[in-house]
Design a protein around this motif. Sequence first.
Motif, PDB file in Angstrom:
ATOM      1  N   LEU B 106     -63.344  49.459  77.941  1.00 15.58           N
ATOM      2  CA  LEU B 106     -62.871  47.902  78.282  1.00 15.58           C
ATOM      3  C   LEU B 106     -63.544  47.536  78.589  1.00 15.58           C
ATOM      4  O   LEU B 106     -63.226  45.930  79.183  1.00 15.58           O
ATOM      5  CB  LEU B 106     -61.349  48.144  79.034  1.00 15.58           C
ATOM      6  CG  LEU B 106     -60.228  48.921  78.814  1.00 15.58           C
ATOM      7  CD1 LEU B 106     -59.327  49.190  79.966  1.00 15.58           C
ATOM      8  CD2 LEU B 106     -59.557  47.704  78.267  1.00 15.58           C
ATOM      9  N   GLU B 107     -64.364  47.558  78.942  1.00 12.34           N
ATOM     10  CA  GLU B 107     -65.488  46.943  79.859  1.00 12.34           C
ATOM     11  C   GLU B 107     -66.326  44.982  78.628  1.00 12.34           C
ATOM     12  O   GLU B 107     -66.516  44.765  79.219  1.00 12.34           O
ATOM     13  CB  GLU B 107     -67.116  47.359  80.937  1.00 12.34           C
ATOM     14  CG  GLU B 107     -67.380  47.927  79.925  1.00 12.34           C
ATOM     15  CD  GLU B 107     -67.082  49.672  79.559  1.00 12.34           C
ATOM     16  OE1 GLU B 107     -65.803  50.036  79.584  1.00 12.34           O
ATOM     17  OE2 GLU B 107     -67.802  50.548  78.966  1.00 12.34           O
ATOM     18  N   ARG B 183     -50.842  37.828  56.221  1.00 13.07           N
ATOM     19  CA  ARG B 183     -49.495  37.160  56.240  1.00 13.07           C
ATOM     20  C   ARG B 183     -49.240  38.258  57.411  1.00 13.07           C
ATOM     21  O   ARG B 183     -48.077  38.071  57.971  1.00 13.07           O
ATOM     22  CB  ARG B 183     -49.014  38.158  55.341  1.00 13.07           C
ATOM     23  CG  ARG B 183     -47.112  37.750  54.966  1.00 13.07           C
ATOM     24  CD  ARG B 183     -46.361  38.094  53.735  1.00 13.07           C
ATOM     25  NE  ARG B 183     -47.086  37.211  52.474  1.00 13.07           N
ATOM     26  CZ  ARG B 183     -48.206  37.502  51.448  1.00 13.07           C
ATOM     27  NH1 ARG B 183     -48.076  38.788  51.599  1.00 13.07           N
ATOM     28  NH2 ARG B 183     -48.006  36.565  50.343  1.00 13.07           N
ATOM     29  N   TRP B 184     -49.315  39.852  57.826  1.00 12.70           N
ATOM     30  CA  TRP B 184     -49.663  39.903  58.589  1.00 12.70           C
ATOM     31  C   TRP B 184     -49.090  39.712  60.166  1.00 12.70           C
ATOM     32  O   TRP B 184     -48.822  39.740  61.081  1.00 12.70           O
ATOM     33  CB  TRP B 184     -49.436  42.106  58.871  1.00 12.70           C
ATOM     34  CG  TRP B 184     -49.985  42.321  57.645  1.00 12.70           C
ATOM     35  CD1 TRP B 184     -48.554  42.238  56.892  1.00 12.70           C
ATOM     36  CD2 TRP B 184     -49.942  44.047  56.917  1.00 12.70           C
ATOM     37  NE1 TRP B 184     -48.133  43.086  56.139  1.00 12.70           N
ATOM     38  CE2 TRP B 184     -49.644  44.315  55.691  1.00 12.70           C
ATOM     39  CE3 TRP B 184     -51.447  44.941  58.478  1.00 12.70           C
ATOM     40  CZ2 TRP B 184     -49.412  45.257  55.475  1.00 12.70           C
ATOM     41  CZ3 TRP B 184     -50.892  45.836  57.442  1.00 12.70           C
ATOM     42  CH2 TRP B 184     -50.500  46.115  56.237  1.00 12.70           C
ATOM     43  N   ARG B 188     -46.558  34.197  63.495  1.00 14.01           N
ATOM     44  CA  ARG B 188     -44.875  34.004  63.523  1.00 14.01           C
ATOM     45  C   ARG B 188     -43.987  35.000  63.628  1.00 14.01           C
ATOM     46  O   ARG B 188     -42.853  35.690  64.436  1.00 14.01           O
ATOM     47  CB  ARG B 188     -44.244  33.065  62.133  1.00 14.01           C
ATOM     48  CG  ARG B 188     -43.090  32.016  62.109  1.00 14.01           C
ATOM     49  CD  ARG B 188     -43.505  31.695  60.279  1.00 14.01           C
ATOM     50  NE  ARG B 188     -44.332  32.237  60.181  1.00 14.01           N
ATOM     51  CZ  ARG B 188     -43.744  32.270  58.874  1.00 14.01           C
ATOM     52  NH1 ARG B 188     -42.495  32.225  57.995  1.00 14.01           N
ATOM     53  NH2 ARG B 188     -44.227  32.848  57.367  1.00 14.01           N
ATOM     54  N   PHE B 189     -45.363  36.349  63.478  1.00 11.11           N
ATOM     55  CA  PHE B 189     -44.765  37.265  63.298  1.00 11.11           C
ATOM     56  C   PHE B 189     -45.864  38.249  64.307  1.00 11.11           C
ATOM     57  O   PHE B 189     -44.836  39.272  64.966  1.00 11.11           O
ATOM     58  CB  PHE B 189     -44.817  38.388  61.862  1.00 11.11           C
ATOM     59  CG  PHE B 189     -44.553  37.247  60.890  1.00 11.11           C
ATOM     60  CD1 PHE B 189     -43.030  36.980  61.448  1.00 11.11           C
ATOM     61  CD2 PHE B 189     -45.351  36.631  59.900  1.00 11.11           C
ATOM     62  CE1 PHE B 189     -42.601  36.276  60.039  1.00 11.11           C
ATOM     63  CE2 PHE B 189     -44.283  36.402  58.945  1.00 11.11           C
ATOM     64  CZ  PHE B 189     -42.786  36.017  58.710  1.00 11.11           C
ATOM     65  N   PHE B 190     -46.680  38.081  65.435  1.00  8.14           N
ATOM     66  CA  PHE B 190     -48.287  38.551  66.070  1.00  8.14           C
ATOM     67  C   PHE B 190     -48.670  37.577  67.007  1.00  8.14           C
ATOM     68  O   PHE B 190     -49.396  37.090  66.775  1.00  8.14           O
ATOM     69  CB  PHE B 190     -48.909  38.885  64.479  1.00  8.14           C
ATOM     70  CG  PHE B 190     -49.294  40.088  65.167  1.00  8.14           C
ATOM     71  CD1 PHE B 190     -49.819  41.419  65.467  1.00  8.14           C
ATOM     72  CD2 PHE B 190     -51.383  39.924  65.795  1.00  8.14           C
ATOM     73  CE1 PHE B 190     -50.619  42.933  65.742  1.00  8.14           C
ATOM     74  CE2 PHE B 190     -52.647  40.464  65.966  1.00  8.14           C
ATOM     75  CZ  PHE B 190     -52.017  41.963  66.237  1.00  8.14           C
ATOM     76  N   LYS B 194     -50.432  39.236  73.629  1.00  5.31           N
ATOM     77  CA  LYS B 194     -49.792  39.942  73.648  1.00  5.31           C
ATOM     78  C   LYS B 194     -50.287  41.920  73.809  1.00  5.31           C
ATOM     79  O   LYS B 194     -49.707  42.717  74.441  1.00  5.31           O
ATOM     80  CB  LYS B 194     -48.084  39.820  73.506  1.00  5.31           C
ATOM     81  CG  LYS B 194     -47.047  40.546  73.925  1.00  5.31           C
ATOM     82  CD  LYS B 194     -45.936  40.154  73.395  1.00  5.31           C
ATOM     83  CE  LYS B 194     -44.364  40.917  74.359  1.00  5.31           C
ATOM     84  NZ  LYS B 194     -43.200  40.400  73.523  1.00  5.31           N
ATOM     85  N   VAL B 195     -50.662  41.553  72.749  1.00  4.56           N
ATOM     86  CA  VAL B 195     -51.228  43.030  71.767  1.00  4.56           C
ATOM     87  C   VAL B 195     -52.498  42.884  72.977  1.00  4.56           C
ATOM     88  O   VAL B 195     -52.496  44.655  73.083  1.00  4.56           O
ATOM     89  CB  VAL B 195     -51.400  42.949  70.415  1.00  4.56           C
ATOM     90  CG1 VAL B 195     -52.286  44.577  69.569  1.00  4.56           C
ATOM     91  CG2 VAL B 195     -50.159  42.918  69.632  1.00  4.56           C
ATOM     92  N   ALA B 198     -51.813  44.200  76.575  1.00  7.94           N
ATOM     93  CA  ALA B 198     -51.435  45.026  76.426  1.00  7.94           C
ATOM     94  C   ALA B 198     -53.056  46.534  76.669  1.00  7.94           C
ATOM     95  O   ALA B 198     -52.853  47.372  77.242  1.00  7.94           O
ATOM     96  CB  ALA B 198     -50.121  45.623  75.690  1.00  7.94           C
ATOM     97  N   MET B 206     -54.674  51.523  65.485  1.00  8.11           N
ATOM     98  CA  MET B 206     -53.791  50.678  65.458  1.00  8.11           C
ATOM     99  C   MET B 206     -54.794  49.703  63.976  1.00  8.11           C
ATOM    100  O   MET B 206     -53.729  49.201  63.061  1.00  8.11           O
ATOM    101  CB  MET B 206     -53.973  49.454  66.031  1.00  8.11           C
ATOM    102  CG  MET B 206     -52.365  49.812  67.273  1.00  8.11           C
ATOM    103  SD  MET B 206     -51.672  48.342  68.355  1.00  8.11           S
ATOM    104  CE  MET B 206     -51.502  47.443  67.464  1.00  8.11           C
ATOM    105  N   TYR B 209     -54.074  51.903  60.857  1.00 10.75           N
ATOM    106  CA  TYR B 209     -52.705  52.315  60.858  1.00 10.75           C
ATOM    107  C   TYR B 209     -52.884  50.892  59.763  1.00 10.75           C
ATOM    108  O   TYR B 209     -52.571  50.408  58.663  1.00 10.75           O
ATOM    109  CB  TYR B 209     -51.854  52.254  61.642  1.00 10.75           C
ATOM    110  CG  TYR B 209     -50.691  51.715  60.975  1.00 10.75           C
ATOM    111  CD1 TYR B 209     -49.179  52.402  60.468  1.00 10.75           C
ATOM    112  CD2 TYR B 209     -49.608  50.313  60.903  1.00 10.75           C
ATOM    113  CE1 TYR B 209     -48.578  52.321  60.350  1.00 10.75           C
ATOM    114  CE2 TYR B 209     -48.851  49.999  60.671  1.00 10.75           C
ATOM    115  CZ  TYR B 209     -47.913  50.973  59.997  1.00 10.75           C
ATOM    116  OH  TYR B 209     -47.089  50.476  59.499  1.00 10.75           O
TER     117      TYR B 209
END
Lengths: 134, 355
Positions: B106-107, B183-184, B188-190, B194-195, B198, B206, B209
């Motif tokens: 995280l650093e 596209r992902w 408009r979708f992502f 915000k990700v 968090a 992720m 995936y």
Amino acid sequence: MAGERVANGKDADPMAAFRELRDAYMDAWSKTMVDAVNTEAYAKATGTMLDAYLSASSPFRDALEKTMLQALQQLNMPSHADFVSLAERLTNVEMKLDDMDAKLDEVVSIPKKPTRPPGSPRGKRAARRRKEGK
Amino acid sequence: MSEAALIADELLGLPEKLNTFSKAVTTKVPIAQTPKQLVWALNKAKLYRYIPVVPEEKRHPVPLLMVFALMNRPYILDLRPGHSFVEFMVKQGYDLYLLDWGSPGLEDKHLKFDDYTLDYMPRAIRKMKAVSGVEEFSMLGWCIGAILATTYSALRPDDGLRNLILLTAPLDFSDKQGITFARWVDERFFDVDKVLEATGNMPGEMIDYGARALKPVENYVLNYLKLWDNIDNPQVVQAWRAMNTWVTDNVPLAGGAFRQLVVDLYRHDRLMRGEWVIRGERVDLSRIRANLLTVIAETDHITPPCQSEAVMSKVSSEDKELFRVRGGHIGIMAGSGADKITWPHIERWLAPRSK
């Protein structure tokens, strides 16, 4: 045909027909799914799900973070932020060390000055000193 | 043997097969076994030098630096003895170095391409030059590593880079229809901020995936069926286990770099448009003069060929080649045909340019 001996002498595979059928089905399914994930609808659906998850979990995450921070402070223990700050400082120290290492490498790579030949004035003086045991 | 006897035979062997299958799926195998020594480290990044096996007089004088992607372990280049690009190149007499980015904590969430290309890479390259005693070098970048290698080559064209090899390089993001990831991560979708708010860094799970979901049936079903169908073949099982060990060893991507990847590259195609600014410097691809070999995987679903072609016309290199290989993103370098097609081609291209 299953149950018969094939040309190379091995027993025929009784599951071969099943596998062929399965592979054909998998192939069709695979193509359908690749097309499906490549649509705007899929992008929108996954985006909405991710967004909903992040929105729903945010209050819990914040509450957990605050509680943990308070608990660690009460226990006089370093928090996650403290560790992060320490790690950042260590990286800075590492960078300084790396700068020093670069300078040392430069010094090492400089060719050494040639030693004076024995006949030169300083060379004679040094030879005399060595002889006198000084 | 009758059909009934064959089926009975098949059923009797089932427990053993299930046992082998379970072991293959749930355990890891030793990988990255080519001997190497650590020559430099900074934060999580490490520079390794592979121990040469060829006498010095027979070695290529120009060292080769391999830069892998930020979000995967680099040992895919040295998967297992007998099937390792690293082992192959060391045997061909290359002084080989690997820049391993490690796993960011995280650093490191603020780390950006700026830091990787202007802090880490110059330092690692300086150390490589000091260790090898040679001012010129070759660089091989794979996937995101190719973005790093290209960016570095454009920002520091006078740093001694003689040969640049780009493998499945995602550099051109203009064809939004041809790139599923584009596209992902459409705005408009992502919501990238915000990700990252968090998670700090983009979690490896992720990213994994995302890569698997491009071909869900192949990755989640057919991959395991392939293992089951070949469960009696120890060589196939061993190769599968090595690949599975790599695939399931995920690394997060530093938040700052992930944001740049999504916003600057996937959304705005800033690199190819000549608008990408790294720590105040514009990345101008025409400044690249090094000999260039670009390798494209024709059935690559992660980096479709359309992402790697345009760079050829943007660089100033006089000596350049575009090499197309039938295969996927990983398969061209780690698949069963890699040692017959891709590796020898890279070696044949590099050898006369490493004298």
